[in-house]
Design an enzyme around this catalytic site. Structure first.
Site, PDB file in Angstrom:
ATOM      1  N   TYR A  81       0.828  -1.225   0.000  1.00  0.00           N
ATOM      2  CA  TYR A  81       0.000   0.000   0.000  1.00  0.00           C
ATOM      3  C   TYR A  81       0.856   1.266   0.000  1.00  0.00           C
ATOM      4  O   TYR A  81       0.320   2.366   0.115  1.00  0.00           O
ATOM      5  CB  TYR A  81      -1.064  -0.018   1.104  1.00  0.00           C
ATOM      6  CG  TYR A  81      -0.597  -0.171   2.529  1.00  0.00           C
ATOM      7  CD1 TYR A  81       0.171   0.801   3.156  1.00  0.00           C
ATOM      8  CD2 TYR A  81      -0.974  -1.289   3.276  1.00  0.00           C
ATOM      9  CE1 TYR A  81       0.575   0.676   4.478  1.00  0.00           C
ATOM     10  CE2 TYR A  81      -0.572  -1.431   4.598  1.00  0.00           C
ATOM     11  CZ  TYR A  81       0.207  -0.444   5.195  1.00  0.00           C
ATOM     12  OH  TYR A  81       0.609  -0.579   6.497  1.00  0.00           O
TER      13      TYR A  81
ATOM     14  N   GLY B  55       3.617  -8.781   1.221  1.00  0.00           N
ATOM     15  CA  GLY B  55       2.201  -8.965   1.578  1.00  0.00           C
ATOM     16  C   GLY B  55       2.174  -9.536   2.983  1.00  0.00           C
ATOM     17  O   GLY B  55       3.116  -9.337   3.754  1.00  0.00           O
TER      18      GLY B  55
HETATM   19  C1  HXC Z   1      -5.616   4.623  18.187  1.00  0.00           C
HETATM   20  C2  HXC Z   1      -3.526   4.573  19.179  1.00  0.00           C
HETATM   21  C3  HXC Z   1      -3.526   3.155  19.114  1.00  0.00           C
HETATM   22  C4  HXC Z   1      -4.669   2.484  18.548  1.00  0.00           C
HETATM   23  C5  HXC Z   1      -1.661   3.803  20.022  1.00  0.00           C
HETATM   24  N1  HXC Z   1      -2.361   4.918  19.758  1.00  0.00           N
HETATM   25  N2  HXC Z   1      -2.336   2.715  19.642  1.00  0.00           N
HETATM   26  N3  HXC Z   1      -4.558   5.298  18.720  1.00  0.00           N
HETATM   27  N4  HXC Z   1      -5.675   3.263  18.090  1.00  0.00           N
HETATM   28  N5  HXC Z   1      -4.714   1.176  18.432  1.00  0.00           N
HETATM   29  C6  HXC Z   1      -1.950   6.282  20.044  1.00  0.00           C
HETATM   30  C7  HXC Z   1      -1.778   6.515  21.532  1.00  0.00           C
HETATM   31  O1  HXC Z   1      -3.015   6.760  22.174  1.00  0.00           O
HETATM   32  C8  HXC Z   1      -0.862   7.736  21.566  1.00  0.00           C
HETATM   33  O2  HXC Z   1      -1.551   8.937  21.274  1.00  0.00           O
HETATM   34  C9  HXC Z   1       0.031   7.501  20.344  1.00  0.00           C
HETATM   35  O3  HXC Z   1      -0.669   6.576  19.500  1.00  0.00           O
HETATM   36  C10 HXC Z   1       1.366   6.890  20.742  1.00  0.00           C
HETATM   37  O4  HXC Z   1       1.096   5.676  21.429  1.00  0.00           O
HETATM   38  P1  HXC Z   1       2.117   5.023  22.463  1.00  0.00           P
HETATM   39  O5  HXC Z   1       1.540   3.731  22.920  1.00  0.00           O
HETATM   40  O6  HXC Z   1       2.528   6.030  23.481  1.00  0.00           O
HETATM   41  O7  HXC Z   1       3.404   4.813  21.516  1.00  0.00           O
HETATM   42  P2  HXC Z   1       4.591   3.795  21.614  1.00  0.00           P
HETATM   43  O8  HXC Z   1       4.654   3.159  22.969  1.00  0.00           O
HETATM   44  O9  HXC Z   1       5.791   4.501  21.079  1.00  0.00           O
HETATM   45  O10 HXC Z   1       4.173   2.610  20.596  1.00  0.00           O
HETATM   46  C11 HXC Z   1       4.194   2.821  19.216  1.00  0.00           C
HETATM   47  C12 HXC Z   1       3.091   2.026  18.487  1.00  0.00           C
HETATM   48  C13 HXC Z   1       3.140   0.534  18.882  1.00  0.00           C
HETATM   49  C14 HXC Z   1       3.285   2.254  17.009  1.00  0.00           C
HETATM   50  C15 HXC Z   1       1.741   2.598  18.923  1.00  0.00           C
HETATM   51  O11 HXC Z   1       2.129  -0.169  18.169  1.00  0.00           O
HETATM   52  C16 HXC Z   1       4.486  -0.084  18.616  1.00  0.00           C
HETATM   53  O12 HXC Z   1       5.382  -0.025  19.458  1.00  0.00           O
HETATM   54  N6  HXC Z   1       4.686  -0.717  17.434  1.00  0.00           N
HETATM   55  C17 HXC Z   1       5.963  -1.324  17.035  1.00  0.00           C
HETATM   56  C18 HXC Z   1       5.780  -2.613  16.307  1.00  0.00           C
HETATM   57  C19 HXC Z   1       4.739  -2.654  15.219  1.00  0.00           C
HETATM   58  O13 HXC Z   1       3.867  -1.781  15.136  1.00  0.00           O
HETATM   59  N7  HXC Z   1       4.818  -3.696  14.388  1.00  0.00           N
HETATM   60  C20 HXC Z   1       3.893  -3.894  13.315  1.00  0.00           C
HETATM   61  C21 HXC Z   1       4.465  -3.475  12.040  1.00  0.00           C
HETATM   62  S1  HXC Z   1       3.478  -4.228  10.829  1.00  0.00           S
HETATM   63  P3  HXC Z   1      -2.084   9.927  22.453  1.00  0.00           P
HETATM   64  O14 HXC Z   1      -2.605  11.120  21.731  1.00  0.00           O
HETATM   65  O15 HXC Z   1      -3.138   9.151  23.181  1.00  0.00           O
HETATM   66  O16 HXC Z   1      -0.873  10.244  23.324  1.00  0.00           O
HETATM   67  C22 HXC Z   1       3.446  -3.385   9.416  1.00  0.00           C
HETATM   68  C23 HXC Z   1       2.875  -4.240   8.302  1.00  0.00           C
HETATM   69  C24 HXC Z   1       1.955  -3.586   7.353  1.00  0.00           C
HETATM   70  O17 HXC Z   1       3.866  -2.279   9.327  1.00  0.00           O
HETATM   71  C25 HXC Z   1       1.381  -4.463   6.271  1.00  0.00           C
HETATM   72  C26 HXC Z   1       0.733  -5.753   6.676  1.00  0.00           C
HETATM   73  C27 HXC Z   1       0.168  -6.581   5.568  1.00  0.00           C
HETATM   74  P1  NAP Z   2       7.609  -6.402  14.199  1.00  0.00           P
HETATM   75  O1  NAP Z   2       8.124  -7.726  14.633  1.00  0.00           O
HETATM   76  O2  NAP Z   2       6.679  -5.684  15.106  1.00  0.00           O
HETATM   77  O3  NAP Z   2       8.862  -5.490  13.856  1.00  0.00           O
HETATM   78  C1  NAP Z   2       8.917  -4.116  14.045  1.00  0.00           C
HETATM   79  C2  NAP Z   2      10.235  -3.791  14.721  1.00  0.00           C
HETATM   80  O4  NAP Z   2      10.412  -2.377  14.753  1.00  0.00           O
HETATM   81  C3  NAP Z   2      10.322  -4.296  16.151  1.00  0.00           C
HETATM   82  O5  NAP Z   2      11.466  -5.108  16.295  1.00  0.00           O
HETATM   83  C4  NAP Z   2      10.470  -3.026  16.987  1.00  0.00           C
HETATM   84  O6  NAP Z   2      11.373  -3.230  18.077  1.00  0.00           O
HETATM   85  C5  NAP Z   2      11.028  -2.049  15.969  1.00  0.00           C
HETATM   86  N1  NAP Z   2      10.709  -0.669  16.325  1.00  0.00           N
HETATM   87  C6  NAP Z   2       9.485  -0.114  16.522  1.00  0.00           C
HETATM   88  N2  NAP Z   2       9.600   1.164  16.888  1.00  0.00           N
HETATM   89  C7  NAP Z   2      10.925   1.452  16.884  1.00  0.00           C
HETATM   90  C8  NAP Z   2      11.680   2.622  17.178  1.00  0.00           C
HETATM   91  N3  NAP Z   2      11.097   3.775  17.513  1.00  0.00           N
HETATM   92  N4  NAP Z   2      13.041   2.546  17.101  1.00  0.00           N
HETATM   93  C9  NAP Z   2      13.648   1.392  16.768  1.00  0.00           C
HETATM   94  N5  NAP Z   2      12.989   0.264  16.459  1.00  0.00           N
HETATM   95  C10 NAP Z   2      11.639   0.291  16.530  1.00  0.00           C
HETATM   96  O7  NAP Z   2       6.830  -6.518  12.807  1.00  0.00           O
HETATM   97  P2  NAP Z   2       7.223  -7.212  11.420  1.00  0.00           P
HETATM   98  O8  NAP Z   2       5.965  -7.775  10.892  1.00  0.00           O
HETATM   99  O9  NAP Z   2       8.410  -8.071  11.551  1.00  0.00           O
HETATM  100  O10 NAP Z   2       7.577  -5.947  10.526  1.00  0.00           O
HETATM  101  C11 NAP Z   2       8.876  -5.757   9.971  1.00  0.00           C
HETATM  102  C12 NAP Z   2       8.796  -4.883   8.736  1.00  0.00           C
HETATM  103  O11 NAP Z   2       8.040  -5.526   7.730  1.00  0.00           O
HETATM  104  C13 NAP Z   2       8.113  -3.534   8.970  1.00  0.00           C
HETATM  105  O12 NAP Z   2       8.768  -2.545   8.191  1.00  0.00           O
HETATM  106  C14 NAP Z   2       6.733  -3.754   8.433  1.00  0.00           C
HETATM  107  O13 NAP Z   2       6.101  -2.569   8.022  1.00  0.00           O
HETATM  108  C15 NAP Z   2       7.050  -4.652   7.249  1.00  0.00           C
HETATM  109  N6  NAP Z   2       5.919  -5.420   6.755  1.00  0.00           N
HETATM  110  C16 NAP Z   2       5.455  -6.479   7.473  1.00  0.00           C
HETATM  111  C17 NAP Z   2       4.402  -7.216   6.962  1.00  0.00           C
HETATM  112  C18 NAP Z   2       3.872  -8.417   7.680  1.00  0.00           C
HETATM  113  O14 NAP Z   2       2.895  -9.010   7.214  1.00  0.00           O
HETATM  114  N7  NAP Z   2       4.459  -8.844   8.798  1.00  0.00           N
HETATM  115  C19 NAP Z   2       3.831  -6.855   5.746  1.00  0.00           C
HETATM  116  C20 NAP Z   2       4.330  -5.749   5.052  1.00  0.00           C
HETATM  117  C21 NAP Z   2       5.389  -5.048   5.566  1.00  0.00           C
HETATM  118  P3  NAP Z   2      11.245  -2.474  19.495  1.00  0.00           P
HETATM  119  O15 NAP Z   2       9.848  -2.629  19.958  1.00  0.00           O
HETATM  120  O16 NAP Z   2      12.293  -3.148  20.334  1.00  0.00           O
HETATM  121  O17 NAP Z   2      11.626  -1.049  19.236  1.00  0.00           O
END
Ligand code: HXC
Ligand code: NAP
Length: 301
Positions: free
Chosen positions: A154, A196
């Site tokens: 996307y 994907g």
């Molecule tokens: C609405 C939300 C929310 C939710 C968090 N927020 N989760 N709002 N719905 N589900 C809001 C919070 O209320 C806060 O705003 C702000 O976002 C920051 O949230 P924090 O929890 O303080 O942030 P933090 O602890 O830094 O965590 C970051 C995060 C978290 C992005 C929210 O999910 C995370 O740590 N993610 C890392 C790993 C990850 O996301 N992996 C997946 C990647 S998959 P306010 O205003 O309340 O302060 C991917 C694949 C895509 O990218 C394609 C797949 C096919």
């Molecule tokens: P994941 O395990 O949640 O990986 C995300 C990683 O990002 C975690 O190891 C997390 O580690 C790190 N991270 C998050 N916030 C960070 C920050 N502020 N600074 C440094 N590191 C940070 O998810 P994943 O599925 O393996 O995703 C990996 C990549 O693949 C991502 O770019 C995602 O968009 C892409 N992707 C995944 C999928 C899927 O289906 N899984 C599909 C399309 C694309 P910490 O929490 O320790 O920081």
């Protein structure tokens, strides 16, 4: 076959590779394969205990060297410090994999501006922070390098319900293509992978929570009717960072079993038509061909 290692064993020997978000999910899977191919790997993210555990497990599994470093990719000074530590310990860095991400599903009108900031901060700012720090170092020291960015499909279609991520990944794709051209003169290549669905805890907890996954099975959206396996993504990543892909620059390679094109194709939904219905449909279309006059293509001037 697709879940078997692909490249020859010495493909990354001597390389130092930094993988952001390398402690979990796809970052970990890529790191493990890079180690098996002879690289030394730095894994960097926020949670040091997670990184240290992964580093130990990967070293035990592969016999390679892993350096776990705590770093929030949103903070340039932490990124710079991480680079300095790598250079002190291992003297160089050859390959940067921008894999760290943050994401969650939500209707956009429910998001606070901080929720938007946090995702764009990790994905786009995190990627340009590392790219800038490492790129400047390569250019100043006249070292060649390779950047691999992990985006999504996307990035170019956009997607509702993950708007901050879509905006950020689109930016990362633009950066990939832009720098592929601008920095080629320094011997720096930039490419991207658009996966994907590949099951990881990080993605599944935030994108397919239980209440949703009962209704939406990601595998069913994929023409190949399966999700991805980590090794097949690691195979592609290893090829793109290795010297075997030396002439691939500015490319984004989709690995999604045909998913995004299936969503885009006007008639993809016809796969729901049972085969026995096609006799009926064909008959009616042929009948319509016979009964309709040919459209008049000549103008009556
Ligand atoms: C609405 C939300 C929310 C939710 C968090 N927020 N989760 N709002 N719905 N589900 C809001 C919070 O209320 C806060 O705003 C702000 O976002 C920051 O949230 P924090 O929890 O303080 O942030 P933090 O602890 O830094 O965590 C970051 C995060 C978290 C992005 C929210 O999910 C995370 O740590 N993610 C890392 C790993 C990850 O996301 N992996 C997946 C990647 S998959 P306010 O205003 O309340 O302060 C991917 C694949 C895509 O990218 C394609 C797949 C096919
Ligand atoms: P994941 O395990 O949640 O990986 C995300 C990683 O990002 C975690 O190891 C997390 O580690 C790190 N991270 C998050 N916030 C960070 C920050 N502020 N600074 C440094 N590191 C940070 O998810 P994943 O599925 O393996 O995703 C990996 C990549 O693949 C991502 O770019 C995602 O968009 C892409 N992707 C995944 C999928 C899927 O289906 N899984 C599909 C399309 C694309 P910490 O929490 O320790 O920081």
């Amino acid at each position: 076959m697709y879940n078997q290692p692909m490249l020859r064993e010495d493909a990354l020997t001597g390389k130092v590779i930094l993988v952001t978000g390398g402690g979990t999910g796809l970052g970990r899977a890529m790191s493990e394969y890079f180690l098996k191919l002879g690289a030394k790997v730095v894994i960097a993210s926020r949670k040091l205990p997670v990184l240290e555990k992964t580093a130990q497990e990967l070293e035990n599994a592969t016999g390679g060297n892993v350096l776990p470093l705590a770093c929030d990719v949103r903070k340039y000074h932490e990124v710079q410090k991480t680079l300095e530590t790598v250079l002190e310990k291992w003297g160089k860095i050859d390959i940067l994999v921008n894999n760290a991400a943050g994401n969650f599903i939500s209707p956009t009108e429910r998001l606070s501006h901080k929720a938007f900031d946090v995702v764009v901060g990790i994905v786009l700012q995190g990627t340009y922070n590392f790219t800038l720090a490492v790129g400047k170092h390569w250019i100043a020291t006249k070292q060649k390098g390779t950047i691999l960015n992990i985006v999504t499909t996307y990035s170019w279609t956009g997607s509702g319900y993950v708007v901050p991520s879509a905006c950020a990944k689109a930016g990362v794709l633009a950066m990939t293509r832009s720098l592929a051209v601008e920095w080629a003169k320094y011997g720096i290549r930039s490419n991207a992978i658009a996966p994907g669905p590949f099951p990881t805890k990080g993605a599944w907890d935030r994108l397919f929570p239980p209440a949703l996954s009962k209704k939406l099975d990601p595998a069913q959206r994929v023409p190949l009717k399966r999700v991805g396996e980590h090794q097949e993504l690691a195979n592609l990543a290893a090829y793109l960072v290795s010297d075997f892909s030396a002439y691939v620059n500015g490319e984004v390679i989709t690995i999604d079993g045909g998913e995004w094109l299936s969503g885009a194709g006007e008639f993809s939904g016809l796969e729901l038509i049972p085969s026995e219905m096609w006799d009926e449909i064909e008959k009616s279309v042929r009948q319509a061909n016979k009964s309709k006059p040919e459209p008049d293509t000549k103008s009556n001037s």
